[in-house]
Design a protein around this motif. Structure first.
Motif, short mmCIF file in Angstrom:
data_model
loop_
_atom_site.label_atom_id
_atom_site.label_comp_id
_atom_site.label_asym_id
_atom_site.label_seq_id
_atom_site.Cartn_x
_atom_site.Cartn_y
_atom_site.Cartn_z
N ALA A 175 -19.78 -26.71 -7.06
CA ALA A 175 -20.01 -28.19 -7.24
C ALA A 175 -21.52 -28.58 -7.54
CB ALA A 175 -19.78 -28.88 -5.51
N PHE A 176 -22.42 -27.94 -6.99
CA PHE A 176 -23.74 -28.16 -7.58
C PHE A 176 -23.84 -28.07 -9.22
CE2 PHE A 176 -28.11 -26.57 -8.91
CZ PHE A 176 -28.91 -27.56 -8.35
N GLU A 177 -23.50 -27.11 -9.74
CA GLU A 177 -23.44 -26.76 -11.20
C GLU A 177 -22.53 -28.20 -11.84
OE1 GLU A 177 -25.15 -24.84 -12.86
OE2 GLU A 177 -25.96 -23.88 -10.98
N PHE A 178 -21.58 -28.55 -11.29
CA PHE A 178 -20.96 -29.38 -11.84
C PHE A 178 -21.62 -30.61 -11.73
CE2 PHE A 178 -17.96 -33.03 -11.53
CZ PHE A 178 -17.12 -33.15 -12.90
N ALA A 179 -22.05 -31.10 -10.87
CA ALA A 179 -22.82 -32.44 -10.63
C ALA A 179 -23.98 -32.41 -11.23
CB ALA A 179 -23.31 -32.43 -8.95
N ARG A 180 -24.73 -31.20 -11.38
CA ARG A 180 -25.93 -31.33 -12.25
C ARG A 180 -25.66 -31.57 -13.53
NH1 ARG A 180 -29.84 -25.67 -12.40
NH2 ARG A 180 -27.54 -25.21 -13.46
N GLN A 224 -23.15 -33.41 -14.86
CA GLN A 224 -22.97 -34.51 -14.90
C GLN A 224 -24.09 -35.55 -14.46
OE1 GLN A 224 -19.78 -35.57 -15.97
NE2 GLN A 224 -19.50 -33.54 -16.21
N GLN A 225 -24.97 -34.95 -13.97
CA GLN A 225 -26.43 -35.87 -13.70
C GLN A 225 -25.90 -36.67 -12.64
OE1 GLN A 225 -28.08 -37.55 -17.07
NE2 GLN A 225 -28.80 -35.62 -17.82
N ALA A 226 -25.24 -36.25 -11.75
CA ALA A 226 -24.65 -36.88 -10.40
C ALA A 226 -25.10 -36.02 -9.18
CB ALA A 226 -23.21 -37.20 -10.65
N LEU A 227 -26.02 -35.54 -8.97
CA LEU A 227 -26.41 -34.73 -7.89
C LEU A 227 -26.35 -35.72 -6.54
CD1 LEU A 227 -29.19 -32.63 -8.80
CD2 LEU A 227 -27.02 -31.71 -8.06
N GLU A 228 -27.04 -36.92 -6.85
CA GLU A 228 -27.13 -37.92 -5.38
C GLU A 228 -25.67 -38.47 -5.22
OE1 GLU A 228 -29.20 -42.09 -4.48
OE2 GLU A 228 -30.13 -40.87 -5.93
N ALA A 229 -24.85 -38.66 -6.09
CA ALA A 229 -23.51 -39.02 -5.76
C ALA A 229 -22.67 -38.06 -5.07
CB ALA A 229 -22.78 -39.54 -7.03
N TRP A 230 -22.80 -36.75 -5.61
CA TRP A 230 -22.07 -35.83 -5.11
C TRP A 230 -22.70 -35.49 -3.82
CZ3 TRP A 230 -18.16 -32.37 -5.87
CH2 TRP A 230 -17.13 -32.71 -6.95
N SER A 231 -23.89 -35.66 -3.38
CA SER A 231 -24.52 -35.31 -1.88
C SER A 231 -24.06 -36.31 -1.06
CB SER A 231 -26.01 -35.67 -2.10
OG SER A 231 -26.47 -35.41 -0.89
N ASP A 262 -12.66 -39.28 -8.72
CA ASP A 262 -11.63 -38.22 -9.12
C ASP A 262 -12.06 -36.85 -9.15
OD1 ASP A 262 -9.92 -40.43 -9.43
OD2 ASP A 262 -10.00 -40.76 -11.49
N SER A 263 -13.26 -36.70 -9.49
CA SER A 263 -13.64 -35.13 -9.60
C SER A 263 -13.92 -34.66 -8.24
CB SER A 263 -15.00 -34.97 -10.41
OG SER A 263 -15.95 -35.79 -10.15
N ALA A 264 -14.52 -35.33 -7.24
CA ALA A 264 -14.73 -35.09 -6.10
C ALA A 264 -13.18 -34.91 -5.21
CB ALA A 264 -15.46 -35.87 -5.12
#
Length: 180
Positions: free
Chosen positions: A17-22, A24-31, A74-76
């Motif tokens: 999840a971290f690698e994907f979010a990073r 996508q430059q979406a660490l905050e959203a995934w958090s 959708d990805s989450a």
């Protein structure tokens, strides 16, 4: 033991999840999404559904996603489906915790907890914060707690580092030294 095995099971998912979010430059959203999913996973009603052996995996995942509602993109949602297929939805709190730890490491920041016998004045807190920033070479965010059983001094927890400067801690170390 169960916590260790849950953490072990959660580690590869948190990393993915971290690698994907990073990427996508979406660490905050995934958090935020993982935090929401972790809260849903510990809800008593949801746990009852997840622990019910009579329900299919698809039903469990569908119920879980319905409860999460629009909080997940959708990805989450696909990530949650993957966890469900692997019977790992109960590991979501650990996944979220490990994800946050990786994010903090990436962003060079650390959560610091200051436990003192008395409420710290803002000047004292800032002095400690400055010293910790310098020592840890990271941005820090401080949470303070008061524990009157310390008698005096402060205990600092920053990640795996614990600095016990409390009177209670010093008395315990003195007692240990005298009894050796």
């Amino acid at each position: 033991m169960a916590e260790t095995s849950t953490s072990t099971a959660a580690r590869p998912y948190a990393k993915a999840a971290f690698e994907f979010a990073r990427g996508q430059q979406a660490l905050e959203a995934w958090s935020g999404m993982l935090s929401t999913a972790a809260l849903v996973a510990v809800d008593a009603n949801v746990k009852a559904v997840l622990d019910n052996p009579k329900l299919s995996t698809e039903h469990k995942v569908g119920t879980f996603l319905d409860v999460c509602g629009e909080a997940l993109d959708d990805s989450a949602r696909n990530f949650i489906r993957t966890l469900g297929e692997q019977d790992r939805l109960a590991a979501l709190p650990s996944v979220a915790e490990l994800f946050e730890a990786q994010t903090a490491e990436q962003e060079q920041r650390v959560e610091v907890t200051l436990v003192s016998a008395f409420a710290l004045e803002s000047e004292q807190e800032e002095k400690l914060a400055t010293a910790l920033r310098k020592r840890l070479n990271r941005d820090i965010s401080i949470t303070t707690q008061v524990d009157s059983t310390l008698l005096g001094g402060v205990i600092i927890r920053a990640g795996d580092t614990v600095i016990d400067g409390s009177v209670r801690g010093k008395l315990a170390r003195l007692s240990e030294a005298l009894n050796s």
